[in-house]
Design a protein around this motif. Structure first.
Motif, PDB file in Angstrom:
ATOM      1  N   LEU A 195      63.323  37.923  -8.988  1.00 22.21           N
ATOM      2  CA  LEU A 195      64.123  38.224  -7.810  1.00 22.21           C
ATOM      3  C   LEU A 195      65.538  37.737  -8.016  1.00 22.21           C
ATOM      4  CD1 LEU A 195      61.717  37.308  -4.853  1.00 22.21           C
ATOM      5  CD2 LEU A 195      62.474  39.592  -5.533  1.00 22.21           C
ATOM      6  N   ALA A 246      64.914  43.113  -6.680  1.00 25.69           N
ATOM      7  CA  ALA A 246      63.801  42.808  -7.583  1.00 25.69           C
ATOM      8  C   ALA A 246      64.018  43.501  -8.917  1.00 25.69           C
ATOM      9  CB  ALA A 246      62.479  43.254  -6.968  1.00 25.69           C
ATOM     10  N   LEU A 250      53.491  50.267  -7.228  1.00 26.81           N
ATOM     11  CA  LEU A 250      53.641  49.255  -6.186  1.00 26.81           C
ATOM     12  C   LEU A 250      52.556  49.424  -5.141  1.00 26.81           C
ATOM     13  CD1 LEU A 250      57.521  49.437  -5.744  1.00 26.81           C
ATOM     14  CD2 LEU A 250      56.222  47.767  -7.077  1.00 26.81           C
ATOM     15  N   THR A 256      65.277  46.294  -2.587  1.00 23.66           N
ATOM     16  CA  THR A 256      64.414  45.423  -1.784  1.00 23.66           C
ATOM     17  C   THR A 256      62.967  45.777  -2.052  1.00 23.66           C
ATOM     18  OG1 THR A 256      63.846  44.736   0.463  1.00 23.66           O
ATOM     19  CG2 THR A 256      64.543  47.012   0.167  1.00 23.66           C
ATOM     20  N   LEU A 257      62.083  44.808  -1.846  1.00 24.45           N
ATOM     21  CA  LEU A 257      60.656  45.053  -2.060  1.00 24.45           C
ATOM     22  C   LEU A 257      59.997  45.655  -0.831  1.00 24.45           C
ATOM     23  CD1 LEU A 257      59.597  41.847  -3.999  1.00 24.45           C
ATOM     24  CD2 LEU A 257      59.774  44.170  -4.888  1.00 24.45           C
ATOM     25  N   TYR A 290      55.988  45.991  -0.071  1.00 22.10           N
ATOM     26  CA  TYR A 290      55.135  45.920  -1.258  1.00 22.10           C
ATOM     27  C   TYR A 290      54.851  44.473  -1.650  1.00 22.10           C
ATOM     28  CZ  TYR A 290      56.700  50.729  -1.292  1.00 22.10           C
ATOM     29  OH  TYR A 290      56.986  52.019  -0.918  1.00 22.10           O
ATOM     30  N   THR A 291      53.599  44.211  -2.029  1.00 20.46           N
ATOM     31  CA  THR A 291      53.166  42.843  -2.342  1.00 20.46           C
ATOM     32  C   THR A 291      52.607  42.690  -3.744  1.00 20.46           C
ATOM     33  OG1 THR A 291      50.947  43.277  -1.433  1.00 20.46           O
ATOM     34  CG2 THR A 291      52.631  42.392   0.076  1.00 20.46           C
ATOM     35  N   TYR A 346      51.932  44.675  -7.890  1.00 18.67           N
ATOM     36  CA  TYR A 346      52.460  45.708  -8.791  1.00 18.67           C
ATOM     37  C   TYR A 346      51.669  45.750 -10.098  1.00 18.67           C
ATOM     38  CZ  TYR A 346      54.693  42.296 -11.916  1.00 18.67           C
ATOM     39  OH  TYR A 346      54.934  41.283 -12.816  1.00 18.67           O
ATOM     40  N   LEU A 359      53.937  40.015  -6.141  1.00 11.18           N
ATOM     41  CA  LEU A 359      55.393  40.125  -6.078  1.00 11.18           C
ATOM     42  C   LEU A 359      55.974  38.912  -5.351  1.00 11.18           C
ATOM     43  CD1 LEU A 359      55.770  43.937  -5.334  1.00 11.18           C
ATOM     44  CD2 LEU A 359      56.363  42.733  -7.435  1.00 11.18           C
TER      45      LEU A 359
END
Length: 917
Positions: free
Chosen positions: A266, A272, A288, A319-320, A323-324, A326, A376
């Motif tokens: 990050l 990211a 993702l 930005t993510l 999403y958590t 990958y 992530l």
């Protein structure tokens, strides 16, 4: 794709730093810096704007063209040259300062456009018909604006006014699978249609004042990341694509990214970055997942011209969002002879993932394309204030090997359910380790591993196993490991990790499990040519440890455990495979071993070579290149001590060598402290089983059941077994070198004669309270206290001198070296003179070992007047007379006569003391 950023500096404007963050090219480039203080006419361009632009005009040279007129100021510019073929596309960044520089008439314009944004990314392409296409992307008010300009098309296309159209669509993962967004807005005249099952749109270009054709598209930022793909279409039906004959492609909400660091990271702006090494992949897709999805929520196809530098694929996201987790899909040649093991359906774990998400089920609990995913998240902060490495000298160590889960998993541990079998559970048992006199623990592999195969089959080298955290996930495992290490350090106990880098849970081609490395770049991460290997030793996969990429991965992993978790050292299982080259051959100077030895971080830790694994026994001994730094697990000690106590013939010389620190192995510039001595370990027979079973199918166990196989009620056999257990522990702790104790031996843990790792049971804390558990624990604690008190003789960096050793048989100075049937040996050890002056309690030691079936009456060496022999240990005596209760007490019973009977299968220890003490 190449990227350059530059600035121009004007009065009263703060200059922006000039940088080339992603300037990594395959050919030889030369960077020149040239200040320009005057305007001049660009010989190749007819543009009359005050902004400089870039154009590639030669197949042999890439140069800047510029046409600029300034009232005042200075333009700083990079000039780039190379010898190569014509490049395919160019990306650069505008940093615009409004009102700083004015055109002589009106506001500043670029190619007929008004420049109002502070930053925009520009993509420049060559077409297959000649000429250039430029795409300008900027973000304003939650909208992405994409301006596409076409210039310098060949004259053969004639007048293109109102005849040039943009044939375009949008995609996320697969450029062949276009998507339709309701928020997409275009200029007037846009039409839509479907072609080859793809929805598309066509938008006409308009002729701008600078003589180029332009149009603008706009998309809401919530739809990002996505890609705009397009081709040009003339009114005569001519299709114009990029110089490779493929569609043009421009990313939105997804930047080029950086090739370093590898893995997920990050930025300060919450962007990211993802970077993945794969030399052989032809296509890489970033997948993702949101918090609940079992299938990818978004897949992003990485463009090899924009998102690849060398052999590293990379991309950045602004930005993510939601999403958590990958993973990646990698596609490429599936030629097995060349090492290709790509599996387009599989979603692969990033080798650099620091946290691993749980197993992912597919829809309706079907087989999932992903076995494991990366979280992530970045490493949570931890308060290391007050933590210091004990930095114990190698010769002072007493190591206890344990399995994190099994050590406290049993309810007898007295821990709450969520703490059982975890790192935090170990903290509660520090008192037991200190009672034993242990000052270092060796944790069985804690890397994330396949539970069906066990801890010696990792699938990731950075993440701690999730089950070792109280919440059962990687984040809690990470924080609790740090807490454990800090608590151990506070108690003067070092933490050494047993690590496996020579193979993974992906197995071999006969039963493959494609989880990560295999599907990303099999030919880089694994040894393909095994023609030079000993095929009888191991049938699993072979990690290509000395390949530059695999080597970097291992070094990064080791530094991660030191820097992030403050561990004190590593024991490298299957260390002989660390010496192998790309064809399975043994290297005399393996790059990995040399790199670890001289690494500024790793060289300060304890590094140990262990040639074995639970399922591999080395077929032959290989000289390990140690550079006077590496310690080694001493298998000769393990074998020769077992042979001697079993009563094998012709063992005196080998046994005496092990007692004195294995000089036949470690007189090569190291010393006895580089010998890690052990009797039992996590696989093979436990200590109780070693004296209870002889009919094991593995002859390497060198065991003796003392007269009856398995459990028995025979009092004489049980007595002999008890003496043998004490003998093994006694020899381990009075020999020169570093003793390694095995979890459970202190209370008599048994596997029923099994040698398999998976047949172990959790540590039984109630068994410590039994008579055997109490006696054995106290015996080990006494010997370690004595070892610490007599560190002048038993904890040494250097070998004892010959003049400080006297070997004895039945009579002083008459060892029976030449008698192959003899199983009795004794030694008296004298402190060196300078050491005697420093340690006032330093006296001679007399140690005798009798593995015969009959007693041995010995004559003790004569001592000077006023000095008597004090017995400290006799393993044949019943508890509590087996050993002196207080190792430091001077009130010990002296032996006033000169002879002593040493019972069968027993050992004795005497210390010379002044009669006044």
């Amino acid at each position: 794709m190449y990227s350059v950023s530059y600035t121009r500096t004007m009065p009263n404007v703060s200059p922006t730093n000039i940088s080339l963050p992603n300037f990594s090219l395959r050919n030889s480039w030369h960077l020149l810096h040239a200040p320009i203080k005057r305007s001049f006419q660009d010989p190749w361009s007819t543009l009359k704007n005050s902004w400089s632009f870039i154009s590639f005009i030669s197949k042999k040279k890439a140069i800047y063209n510029y046409s600029s007129r300034y009232r005042r100021g200075q333009l700083k510019i990079f000039s780039v040259q190379r010898d190569s073929s014509e490049v395919d596309a160019y990306m650069y960044t505008f940093l615009d300062y409004e009102s700083s520089v004015k055109k002589e008439k009106g506001e500043l314009e670029t190619y007929g456009r008004s420049s109002s944004s502070l930053m925009e990314s520009v993509y420049l392409f060559h077409t297959d018909a000649g000429g250039q296409v430029k795409a300008f992307v900027n973000k304003e008010n939650m909208m992405y604006k994409v301006t596409i300009e076409v210039s310098s098309l060949p004259t053969r296309f004639g007048d293109l006014e109102h005849g040039l159209r943009l044939h375009w669509g949008l995609f996320r993962s697969d450029s062949l699978q276009w998507v339709v967004l309701d928020s997409a807005s275009t200029l007037e005249g846009t039409t839509s249609g479907t072609e080859n099952n793809k929805d598309f749109m066509e938008t006409p270009f308009q002729l701008g004042p600078a003589g180029c054709y332009a149009l603008e598209l706009a998309f809401h930022s919530s739809q990002a990341p996505l890609f705009v793909t397009f081709v040009l279409n003339t009114r005569d039906g001519i299709w114009i694509r990029n110089h490779l004959g493929k569609n043009f492609c421009v990313p939105l909400g997804a930047g080029r990214g950086n090739p370093d660091p590898l893995g997920f990271s990050l930025g300060n702006d919450e962007s990211a970055n993802f970077a993945l090494y794969s030399r052989t992949a032809e296509n890489v897709v970033l997948c993702l997942y949101d918090a609940t999805s079992t299938e990818p929520s978004l897949e992003i196809d990485l463009d090899p011209y924009i998102n690849r530098t060398g052999d590293v694929w990379h991309i950045s996201l602004e930005t993510l969002g939601e999403y958590t987790r990958y993973g990646y899909r990698c596609k490429g040649d599936i030629d097995w002879d060349k090492g290709g093991r790509f599996h387009a359906r599989r979603i692969l774990l990033d080798p650099y993932s620091k946290f691993v998400a749980p197993f992912v089920l597919g829809q309706d609990k079907s087989a999932s394309p992903a076995s494991y995913l990366g979280w992530l998240i970045e490493e949570p902060s931890f308060n290391w204030d007050g933590d210091t490495h004990p930095c114990l000298p190698l010769e002072s160590l007493v190591i206890y090997r344990l399995n994190v889960e099994l050590f406290t998993a049993d309810k007898s541990s007295g821990l709450q359910g969520d703490l059982q079998g975890t790192f935090l559970g170990l903290i509660d048992k520090i008192y037991h380790l200190k009672n034993l006199g242990v000052n270092a623990v060796m944790l069985e592999p804690i890397f994330a591993f396949d539970r069906s195969q066990g801890p010696f089959y990792p699938y990731n080298f950075f993440a701690p196993m999730d089950i070792y955290g109280p919440l059962g996930n990687g984040i809690s495992a990470s924080s609790s490991l740090k807490e454990m290490v800090k608590s151990f350090h506070e108690n003067g106990i070092e933490v050494i990790l047993e690590v496996v880098y020579t193979h993974t849970a992906e197995k071999d081609d006969s039963a493959p499990e494609t989880i990560s490395f295999r599907g990303i770049d099999n030919s880089s991460y694994y040894i393909l040519d095994k023609s030079n290997e000993d095929t009888t030793a191991d049938s699993t996969n072979k990690f290509n440890c000395n390949h530059p990429v695999a080597l970097k991965l291992i070094l990064d992993s080791l530094r991660h455990w030191v820097n992030e978790y403050h561990v004190d050292g590593f024991s490298f299982s299957n260390s002989q495979s660390l010496l192998k080259g790309p064809h399975g051959e043994n290297l005399s100077r393996p790059p990995l071993i040399e790199a670890i030895t001289f690494d500024p971080v790793l060289s300060k830790t304890k590094i140990i070579a262990d040639p074995c694994l639970p399922f591999i026994t080395p077929s032959k001994e290989i000289l390990f290149p140690h550079w006077k730094k590496w310690a080694e697990m001493n298998f000769r000690f393990h074998d020769d001590v077992r042979k001697f106590l079993r009563g094998d013939k012709d063992q005196l010389s080998n046994f005496a060598t092990r007692l004195c620190g294995s000089g036949d192995i470690f007189t090569d510039g190291r010393g006895p402290c580089f010998s890690l001595n052990f009797i039992t370990r996590n696989f093979g027979l436990s200590l109780v089983d070693l004296v209870s079973f002889s009919d094991t199918h593995e002859s390497a166990q060198l065991s003796w059941n003392c007269g009856e196989e398995g459990p028995t009620n025979n009092h004489l056999i049980l007595e002999t077994r008890l003496k043998q257990i004490r003998n093994f522990l006694f020899i381990l702790l009075v020999s020169l070198g570093v003793p390694v104790l095995n979890m459970g031996d202190e209370y008599g843990q048994t596997k029923g004669g099994s040698t398999h790792l998976n047949d172990r049971k959790p540590f039984d804390w109630d068994a410590l309270k039994t008579e055997f558990g109490v006696q054995t624990t106290r015996f080990i604690g006494f010997l370690n206290s004595f070892r610490a008190r007599r560190c002048d003789l038993l904890k040494r960096k250097s070998f004892l001198k010959i003049e400080n050793l006297d070997w004895h048989g039945r009579y002083p100075n008459q060892p029976q070296w030449e008698d192959p049937s003899s199983s009795f040996i004794a030694v008296s050890i004298k402190p060196e003179e300078n050491e005697s002056e420093q340690i006032s309690t330093s006296w001679d030691l007399y140690i005798a070992f009798n593995s015969q079936q009959s007693p041995e009456n010995v004559t003790l060496p004569q001592l000077p007047d006023g000095i008597l022999w004090h017995r400290l240990v006799d393993t044949s005596l019943p508890f509590p007379e087996t050993f002196s209760r207080e190792a430091t007490s001077m009130d010990l019973p002296p032996i006033r006569f000169t002879t002593y009977e040493i019972k069968p299968h027993s050992c004795v220890l005497f210390e010379a003391r002044s009669n006044k003490d």
